[in-house]
Design a protein around this motif. Structure first.
Motif, PDB file in Angstrom:
ATOM      1  N   UNK A  26      11.629   5.089  15.476  1.00 61.06           N
ATOM      2  CA  UNK A  26      11.427   4.521  16.352  1.00 61.06           C
ATOM      3  C   UNK A  26       9.513   5.196  17.056  1.00 61.06           C
ATOM      4  N   UNK A  27       9.631   6.636  16.338  1.00 63.67           N
ATOM      5  CA  UNK A  27       8.172   7.585  17.171  1.00 63.67           C
ATOM      6  C   UNK A  27       7.283   7.246  15.746  1.00 63.67           C
ATOM      7  N   UNK A  28       7.636   6.524  14.654  1.00 61.01           N
ATOM      8  CA  UNK A  28       6.988   6.328  13.102  1.00 61.01           C
ATOM      9  C   UNK A  28       5.651   5.599  14.033  1.00 61.01           C
ATOM     10  N   UNK A  29       5.258   5.264  12.650  1.00 60.89           N
ATOM     11  CA  UNK A  29       3.617   4.562  12.074  1.00 60.89           C
ATOM     12  C   UNK A  29       3.409   5.164  10.488  1.00 60.89           C
ATOM     13  N   UNK A  30       2.426   4.376  10.399  1.00 60.71           N
ATOM     14  CA  UNK A  30       1.567   4.450   9.127  1.00 60.71           C
ATOM     15  C   UNK A  30       0.803   5.530   9.167  1.00 60.71           C
ATOM     16  N   UNK A  31       0.076   5.932   8.101  1.00 59.32           N
ATOM     17  CA  UNK A  31      -0.965   6.667   8.035  1.00 59.32           C
ATOM     18  C   UNK A  31      -1.220   6.838   6.458  1.00 59.32           C
ATOM     19  N   UNK A  32      -2.173   7.405   5.757  1.00 66.25           N
ATOM     20  CA  UNK A  32      -3.105   7.633   4.754  1.00 66.25           C
ATOM     21  C   UNK A  32      -2.238   8.273   4.257  1.00 66.25           C
ATOM     22  N   UNK A  33      -1.499   7.995   2.323  1.00 64.67           N
ATOM     23  CA  UNK A  33      -1.362   9.248   1.507  1.00 64.67           C
ATOM     24  C   UNK A  33      -2.045  10.062   1.011  1.00 64.67           C
ATOM     25  N   UNK A  34      -3.359   9.563   1.460  1.00 62.65           N
ATOM     26  CA  UNK A  34      -4.687  10.600   0.914  1.00 62.65           C
ATOM     27  C   UNK A  34      -5.418  10.955   1.287  1.00 62.65           C
ATOM     28  N   UNK A  35      -6.038  11.540   1.136  1.00 62.36           N
ATOM     29  CA  UNK A  35      -6.977  12.661   2.467  1.00 62.36           C
ATOM     30  C   UNK A  35      -8.425  10.804   1.334  1.00 62.36           C
ATOM     31  N   UNK A  60       0.638  -0.844   0.048  1.00 64.41           N
ATOM     32  CA  UNK A  60      -0.310  -0.202  -0.165  1.00 64.41           C
ATOM     33  C   UNK A  60       0.868   1.285  -0.064  1.00 64.41           C
ATOM     34  N   UNK A  61       1.594   1.278   0.839  1.00 66.24           N
ATOM     35  CA  UNK A  61       2.831   2.445   0.680  1.00 66.24           C
ATOM     36  C   UNK A  61       3.987   2.822  -0.729  1.00 66.24           C
ATOM     37  N   UNK A  62       3.964   1.587  -1.669  1.00 69.42           N
ATOM     38  CA  UNK A  62       4.373   1.703  -2.514  1.00 69.42           C
ATOM     39  C   UNK A  62       3.705   2.046  -3.832  1.00 69.42           C
ATOM     40  N   UNK A  63       2.279   1.825  -3.058  1.00 67.46           N
ATOM     41  CA  UNK A  63       0.906   2.351  -4.471  1.00 67.46           C
ATOM     42  C   UNK A  63       0.857   3.654  -3.817  1.00 67.46           C
ATOM     43  N   UNK A  64       1.367   4.335  -2.450  1.00 69.81           N
ATOM     44  CA  UNK A  64       1.104   5.847  -2.869  1.00 69.81           C
ATOM     45  C   UNK A  64      -0.008   5.978  -1.675  1.00 69.81           C
ATOM     46  N   UNK A  65      -1.008   4.712  -1.482  1.00 74.66           N
ATOM     47  CA  UNK A  65      -2.187   4.511  -0.830  1.00 74.66           C
ATOM     48  C   UNK A  65      -1.797   5.425   0.585  1.00 74.66           C
ATOM     49  N   UNK A  90     -10.275   5.613  -4.053  1.00 73.03           N
ATOM     50  CA  UNK A  90     -11.090   5.286  -4.973  1.00 73.03           C
ATOM     51  C   UNK A  90     -11.235   3.314  -4.878  1.00 73.03           C
ATOM     52  N   UNK A  91     -11.831   2.785  -3.849  1.00 69.69           N
ATOM     53  CA  UNK A  91     -12.958   1.578  -3.840  1.00 69.69           C
ATOM     54  C   UNK A  91     -12.319   0.277  -4.713  1.00 69.69           C
ATOM     55  N   UNK A  92     -12.240   0.864  -5.966  1.00 73.13           N
ATOM     56  CA  UNK A  92     -12.118   0.309  -7.492  1.00 73.13           C
ATOM     57  C   UNK A  92     -10.418   0.381  -7.514  1.00 73.13           C
ATOM     58  N   UNK A  93      -9.805   1.266  -7.120  1.00 71.14           N
ATOM     59  CA  UNK A  93      -8.298   1.428  -7.447  1.00 71.14           C
ATOM     60  C   UNK A  93      -7.280   0.741  -6.492  1.00 71.14           C
ATOM     61  N   UNK A  94      -8.260   0.804  -5.266  1.00 71.25           N
ATOM     62  CA  UNK A  94      -7.267  -0.676  -4.003  1.00 71.25           C
ATOM     63  C   UNK A  94      -7.927  -1.974  -4.778  1.00 71.25           C
TER      64      UNK A  94
END
Length: 144
Positions: free
Chosen positions: A60-69, A48-53, A74-78
């Motif tokens: 240490x204080x890192x994590x993940x978050x959405x790449x877009x609003x 998902x990160x490679x795709x930009x989503x 789009x669900x089809x893109x996923x």
């Protein structure tokens, strides 16, 4: 049509991040909430990160978050990013053979159904999935 667990888990990760869009989330947190293998989620998050989503913040204080609003995911893109096979029957596969293939209308009907599925999924975004206050409340309780 059957979506893979990979796609299901991808949607779950995106929904969780969309509901917790105000902070970084860890893979361990998502793994614990959904009772999904951390190793499996690492692969999904990487994809998902490679795709930009999503975006991954190392450290240490890192994590993940959405790449877009959420409304821009789009669900089809996923589905197109996570699914590798849309063959509904053997005759759809490369080299697939059916003795009645030249006179069978099933392939045409299944193709029409598949495109209808794509059309419906293309109408919705992650924002539509996370709009429910009940869902937000349930997922937030699971995170505690």
């Amino acid at each position: 049509m059957h979506l893979s667990k990979y796609t299901d888990y991808s949607f779950r990760v995106l929904m969780y991040l969309g509901i917790h869009n105000d902070r970084l989330v860890t893979i361990a947190e998502v793994s614990g909430v959904y009772d999904i293998s951390k190793n499996h989620l690492v692969k999904i998050v990487h994809h998902l990160a490679q795709s930009g989503l999503i975006k991954s913040v190392p450290g240490k204080k890192g994590g993940i978050k959405l790449g877009r609003e959420p409304k821009q995911i789009n669900l089809l893109d996923v589905i197109e990013i996570t699914e590798t096979n849309f063959d509904l029957a053997e005759c759809f596969t490369a080299g697939g053979y059916c003795i009645i293939q030249n006179n069978c209308k099933l392939t045409k009907i299944l193709t029409e159904a598949l495109f209808s599925f794509f059309k419906v999924m293309g109408k919705y975004s992650l924002a539509d999935l996370i709009r429910s206050d009940g869902l937000k409340s349930q997922i937030r309780k699971m995170a505690v």
